[in-house]
Design a protein around this motif. Sequence first.
Motif, PDB file in Angstrom:
ATOM      1  N   ASP A   1     -23.636 -48.582  44.855  1.00  0.00           N
ATOM      2  CA  ASP A   1     -24.801 -48.452  45.723  1.00  0.00           C
ATOM      3  C   ASP A   1     -24.900 -49.665  46.647  1.00  0.00           C
ATOM      4  OD1 ASP A   1     -27.202 -48.085  46.939  1.00  0.00           O
ATOM      5  OD2 ASP A   1     -28.414 -48.122  45.097  1.00  0.00           O
ATOM      6  N   LEU A   2     -24.864 -49.392  47.944  1.00  0.00           N
ATOM      7  CA  LEU A   2     -24.863 -50.489  48.908  1.00  0.00           C
ATOM      8  C   LEU A   2     -26.118 -51.346  48.790  1.00  0.00           C
ATOM      9  CD1 LEU A   2     -26.737 -50.306  51.806  1.00  0.00           C
ATOM     10  CD2 LEU A   2     -25.412 -48.236  51.977  1.00  0.00           C
TER      11      LEU A   2
ATOM     12  N   ASN B   1     -18.951 -47.746  49.227  1.00  0.00           N
ATOM     13  CA  ASN B   1     -19.510 -46.401  49.293  1.00  0.00           C
ATOM     14  C   ASN B   1     -19.791 -45.922  47.876  1.00  0.00           C
ATOM     15  OD1 ASN B   1     -19.754 -43.454  49.648  1.00  0.00           O
ATOM     16  ND2 ASN B   1     -19.036 -43.876  51.726  1.00  0.00           N
TER      17      ASN B   1
ATOM     18  N   THR C   1     -15.378 -42.031  70.252  1.00  0.00           N
ATOM     19  CA  THR C   1     -16.213 -41.999  71.446  1.00  0.00           C
ATOM     20  C   THR C   1     -17.081 -43.234  71.539  1.00  0.00           C
ATOM     21  OG1 THR C   1     -17.815 -40.698  70.233  1.00  0.00           O
ATOM     22  CG2 THR C   1     -16.208 -39.505  71.513  1.00  0.00           C
TER      23      THR C   1
ATOM     24  N   SER D   1     -21.676 -46.450  62.614  1.00  0.00           N
ATOM     25  CA  SER D   1     -21.120 -45.112  62.801  1.00  0.00           C
ATOM     26  C   SER D   1     -21.993 -44.364  63.796  1.00  0.00           C
ATOM     27  CB  SER D   1     -21.107 -44.350  61.478  1.00  0.00           C
ATOM     28  OG  SER D   1     -22.435 -44.003  61.116  1.00  0.00           O
TER      29      SER D   1
ATOM     30  N   GLN E   1     -13.247 -39.189  63.416  1.00  0.00           N
ATOM     31  CA  GLN E   1     -13.747 -39.757  64.671  1.00  0.00           C
ATOM     32  C   GLN E   1     -14.124 -41.221  64.497  1.00  0.00           C
ATOM     33  OE1 GLN E   1     -15.085 -36.904  63.359  1.00  0.00           O
ATOM     34  NE2 GLN E   1     -14.339 -35.333  64.767  1.00  0.00           N
ATOM     35  N   HIS E   2     -14.499 -41.603  63.292  1.00  0.00           N
ATOM     36  CA  HIS E   2     -14.801 -43.016  63.037  1.00  0.00           C
ATOM     37  C   HIS E   2     -13.504 -43.795  62.788  1.00  0.00           C
ATOM     38  CE1 HIS E   2     -17.458 -46.365  62.102  1.00  0.00           C
ATOM     39  NE2 HIS E   2     -16.602 -46.686  61.161  1.00  0.00           N
TER      40      HIS E   2
ATOM     41  N   ARG F   1     -24.805 -43.943  58.032  1.00  0.00           N
ATOM     42  CA  ARG F   1     -26.020 -43.156  57.812  1.00  0.00           C
ATOM     43  C   ARG F   1     -26.754 -43.586  56.538  1.00  0.00           C
ATOM     44  NH1 ARG F   1     -26.325 -37.707  59.540  1.00  0.00           N
ATOM     45  NH2 ARG F   1     -24.087 -37.481  59.300  1.00  0.00           N
TER      46      ARG F   1
ATOM     47  N   VAL G   1     -18.739 -47.441  66.761  1.00  0.00           N
ATOM     48  CA  VAL G   1     -17.294 -47.591  66.616  1.00  0.00           C
ATOM     49  C   VAL G   1     -16.699 -46.201  66.446  1.00  0.00           C
ATOM     50  CG1 VAL G   1     -15.494 -48.462  65.077  1.00  0.00           C
ATOM     51  CG2 VAL G   1     -17.500 -49.877  65.575  1.00  0.00           C
TER      52      VAL G   1
ATOM     53  N   SER H   1     -18.745 -42.608  55.696  1.00  0.00           N
ATOM     54  CA  SER H   1     -17.887 -41.690  54.938  1.00  0.00           C
ATOM     55  C   SER H   1     -16.424 -41.764  55.355  1.00  0.00           C
ATOM     56  CB  SER H   1     -18.407 -40.256  55.090  1.00  0.00           C
ATOM     57  OG  SER H   1     -18.384 -39.873  56.449  1.00  0.00           O
TER      58      SER H   1
HETATM   59  C1  LIG Z   1     -17.200 -35.135  69.449  1.00  0.00           C
HETATM   60  C2  LIG Z   1     -17.522 -36.047  68.335  1.00  0.00           C
HETATM   61  C3  LIG Z   1     -17.359 -37.395  68.521  1.00  0.00           C
HETATM   62  C4  LIG Z   1     -17.674 -38.293  67.493  1.00  0.00           C
HETATM   63  N1  LIG Z   1     -17.497 -39.619  67.708  1.00  0.00           N
HETATM   64  C5  LIG Z   1     -17.768 -40.484  66.700  1.00  0.00           C
HETATM   65  C6  LIG Z   1     -17.579 -41.906  66.866  1.00  0.00           C
HETATM   66  O1  LIG Z   1     -17.169 -42.396  67.920  1.00  0.00           O
HETATM   67  N2  LIG Z   1     -17.883 -42.708  65.821  1.00  0.00           N
HETATM   68  C7  LIG Z   1     -18.349 -42.236  64.612  1.00  0.00           C
HETATM   69  O2  LIG Z   1     -18.605 -43.043  63.710  1.00  0.00           O
HETATM   70  N3  LIG Z   1     -18.533 -40.915  64.452  1.00  0.00           N
HETATM   71  C8  LIG Z   1     -18.270 -40.034  65.460  1.00  0.00           C
HETATM   72  N4  LIG Z   1     -18.503 -38.700  65.260  1.00  0.00           N
HETATM   73  C9  LIG Z   1     -19.241 -38.277  64.054  1.00  0.00           C
HETATM   74  C10 LIG Z   1     -18.399 -38.144  62.793  1.00  0.00           C
HETATM   75  O3  LIG Z   1     -17.808 -36.868  62.752  1.00  0.00           O
HETATM   76  C11 LIG Z   1     -19.300 -38.332  61.557  1.00  0.00           C
HETATM   77  O4  LIG Z   1     -20.315 -37.376  61.592  1.00  0.00           O
HETATM   78  C12 LIG Z   1     -19.927 -39.707  61.439  1.00  0.00           C
HETATM   79  O5  LIG Z   1     -18.946 -40.709  61.620  1.00  0.00           O
HETATM   80  C13 LIG Z   1     -20.594 -39.858  60.116  1.00  0.00           C
HETATM   81  O6  LIG Z   1     -21.259 -41.090  60.027  1.00  0.00           O
HETATM   82  P1  LIG Z   1     -21.485 -41.769  58.601  1.00  0.00           P
HETATM   83  O7  LIG Z   1     -20.180 -42.001  57.942  1.00  0.00           O
HETATM   84  O8  LIG Z   1     -22.368 -42.938  58.812  1.00  0.00           O
HETATM   85  O9  LIG Z   1     -22.372 -40.692  57.847  1.00  0.00           O
HETATM   86  P2  LIG Z   1     -21.986 -39.718  56.627  1.00  0.00           P
HETATM   87  O10 LIG Z   1     -20.758 -38.949  56.925  1.00  0.00           O
HETATM   88  O11 LIG Z   1     -23.216 -38.987  56.295  1.00  0.00           O
HETATM   89  O12 LIG Z   1     -21.613 -40.719  55.459  1.00  0.00           O
HETATM   90  C14 LIG Z   1     -22.549 -41.489  54.781  1.00  0.00           C
HETATM   91  C15 LIG Z   1     -21.796 -42.116  53.622  1.00  0.00           C
HETATM   92  O13 LIG Z   1     -22.656 -43.017  52.955  1.00  0.00           O
HETATM   93  C16 LIG Z   1     -22.450 -42.905  51.558  1.00  0.00           C
HETATM   94  N5  LIG Z   1     -23.686 -43.360  50.901  1.00  0.00           N
HETATM   95  C17 LIG Z   1     -24.892 -42.760  50.875  1.00  0.00           C
HETATM   96  N6  LIG Z   1     -25.793 -43.512  50.239  1.00  0.00           N
HETATM   97  C18 LIG Z   1     -25.148 -44.631  49.819  1.00  0.00           C
HETATM   98  C19 LIG Z   1     -25.533 -45.793  49.112  1.00  0.00           C
HETATM   99  N7  LIG Z   1     -26.793 -45.972  48.685  1.00  0.00           N
HETATM  100  N8  LIG Z   1     -24.602 -46.745  48.889  1.00  0.00           N
HETATM  101  C20 LIG Z   1     -23.323 -46.590  49.315  1.00  0.00           C
HETATM  102  N9  LIG Z   1     -22.906 -45.505  49.997  1.00  0.00           N
HETATM  103  C21 LIG Z   1     -23.806 -44.536  50.247  1.00  0.00           C
HETATM  104  C22 LIG Z   1     -22.125 -41.460  51.310  1.00  0.00           C
HETATM  105  O14 LIG Z   1     -21.380 -41.325  50.127  1.00  0.00           O
HETATM  106  C23 LIG Z   1     -21.337 -41.109  52.565  1.00  0.00           C
HETATM  107  O15 LIG Z   1     -19.927 -41.292  52.356  1.00  0.00           O
HETATM  108  C24 LIG Z   1     -18.172 -37.805  66.261  1.00  0.00           C
HETATM  109  C25 LIG Z   1     -18.316 -36.433  66.077  1.00  0.00           C
HETATM  110  C26 LIG Z   1     -17.991 -35.559  67.095  1.00  0.00           C
HETATM  111  C27 LIG Z   1     -18.160 -34.090  66.867  1.00  0.00           C
END
Ligand SMILES: Cc1cc2nc3c(=O)[nH]c(=O)nc-3n(C[C@H](O)[C@H](O)[C@H](O)COP(=O)(O)OP(=O)(O)OC[C@H]3O[C@@H](n4cnc5c(N)ncnc54)[C@H](O)[C@@H]3O)c2cc1C
Lengths: 249, 314
Positions: free
Chosen positions: B300-301, B282, B248, B230, B267-268, B205, B245, B263
């Motif tokens: 910072d990425l 991160n 699901t 993600s 699930q990831h 994200r 990845v 993060s």
């Molecule tokens: C039924 C169900 C199934 C799911 N299946 C999957 C699945 O298959 N795959 C999956 O990935 N998720 C799945 N999820 C979602 C999962 O629960 C998380 O919501 C999702 O993985 C979060 O994605 P993320 O890590 O990209 O985002 P976030 O959790 O928002 O993490 C973003 C990260 O980026 C970091 N960040 C922000 N800005 C910067 C920066 N400038 N530089 C460096 N770091 C930074 C933050 O510190 C944070 O750790 C599922 C959820 C449910 C309920």
Amino acid sequence: MRKILVGVKRVVDYNVRVRVKPDGSGVITDGVKMSVNPFDEIALEEALRIRERGEASEVVAVSIGPDDAQQQLRTALAMGADRAILVKTDQVIEPLTAAQALLAIVRKENADLVIVGKQAIDDDAAQTAPMLAALWDRPQATFCSKVEIKGGTATIVREVDAGLETIEIDLPAVISADLRLNEPRYVKLPDIMKAKKKPLDVIELSSLGISAEPGLKPVLTEPPKPRSKGIMVKDVAELVDALKKKGLV
Amino acid sequence: MSKILVIAEHDGQKLNQATARCVSCARQVPGAEITIAVLAADPAAVASQAAALAGVAKVITVAAPHNAHPLAAVLAPQIVELARDYTHVFGASTAFGKDLMPRVAALLGVPQISDAMSVEGAYKFKRPTYAGNALVTLEAPADRKLVATVRTASFEAAGGGGSAAISAVTVSAAVPSHTRFVSVSAASSDRPDLASAPKVVSGGRALASKENFELIFKLAEVMGAAVGASRAAVDAGYAPNELQVGQTGKIIAPELYVAIGISGAIQHLTGIKDAKTIVAINKDGEAPIFEVADLGLVGDLFQIVPELQKSLAK
Ligand SMILES: Cc1cc2nc3c(=O)[nH]c(=O)nc-3n(C[C@H](O)[C@H](O)[C@H](O)COP(=O)(O)OP(=O)(O)OC[C@H]3O[C@@H](n4cnc5c(N)ncnc54)[C@H](O)[C@@H]3O)c2cc1C
């Protein structure tokens, strides 16, 4: 007019970090938060939207599970399902049994469309939709991210490994919902009050002539091996060095 | 003896590597004799690739125009007929196998073992549940057919060098016309395949836009890596769905996995726990991804990724 059946499974909430029982007999569910399987919420949302577009007249939520699954069915009613049916059993059932039970309800209700989640986040089996479609001898559209109904057919976009696949199916059919099919609505307090008055029928699984006995015997449940703790590097140069040492770049 | 029928996954020309991984699982079953079934419009090319896999005794082909596209409702009754002479029927736990195999199992009237990750006996397999947080060993009755999907990340692909006999068979099963293929988006073949690539770079994200996600593609390019994402990044439209990845999405086991701005939700993590080396970048030192990372870098990425790319491009 069309009647849609939606499968609603009671599962451990997705935010819970599940722990295995020390004796290896399963996972700890006592005192753990339970919810509607997130994929089933998406399935229900889709059914509600189809009804709201006037392409169906009734949405019936069905759960197969313990008495407590009534809570999840009440959630489904609060979201907007018209009625609910609990097929009651205290045993943990396999997807094949769930498919048999859903088929019995499909026949009883004369349903035209069944929507379920693509998998339940407890057993992660992803079997119920194809199994129900097989037993019913009807089309299946699994992992759907788009559903368009026109008369007696539906055009479906499915999430597959290569990207997106489009298929056309004749109704009645079974659809399984993927994550991006829609975003389920939030339940509002007045809806919860209204849901209390909606009909919820309870029938015993055994009264459908279906055995809850599993075909597969669980021998052992164990936690996964933890990954060994890694190291932190302080900058890009250190990271590249470490990767080079491992022969990865 | 275990007579195992493995259902080939292919695009009409190329056998998918998932099938070779499935064969490796089948080879571990005590007393395995392995047959691969290729159902296609014109199975010749795929059949010869299947016949070359180590450990395969036989390849059978079913040629029919209706087998041109992988529709479960069309394939399942044919596979049920083929399965008569076998004790086990295996398919990969890919979108193809997950769609098809439960339909086969239900038509055979047997339960299915999904995502087999290790072989504990001819009728005993271990599989992950609860996003990989609980592993269950299941035993199936030996007097019935066993249908299973194989968790491909748990098995290396079977090697080549085999020379199995190929024979064409005919099936009489009626196939339905209620399910029709329309189209499939063409997979971009200029990048390594996420499911089988030895290196994967994933963005989350934090990338914050489709444009920014190009940073991930650029880094992956200099590393010769596939791109992953993600769920949050896919939901937001930064990356296409086939790159997801996780529980699901795709379950992968690369040599190197680089998680950037992810993060580390369970699930990831369940999608990457078999990766040999996990690198996390991160800005939050407390992010759960660092609990599983072999190498972690806090920062910072938007600074780190261009710098990393430059340093690796040298
Ligand atoms: C039924 C169900 C199934 C799911 N299946 C999957 C699945 O298959 N795959 C999956 O990935 N998720 C799945 N999820 C979602 C999962 O629960 C998380 O919501 C999702 O993985 C979060 O994605 P993320 O890590 O990209 O985002 P976030 O959790 O928002 O993490 C973003 C990260 O980026 C970091 N960040 C922000 N800005 C910067 C920066 N400038 N530089 C460096 N770091 C930074 C933050 O510190 C944070 O750790 C599922 C959820 C449910 C309920």
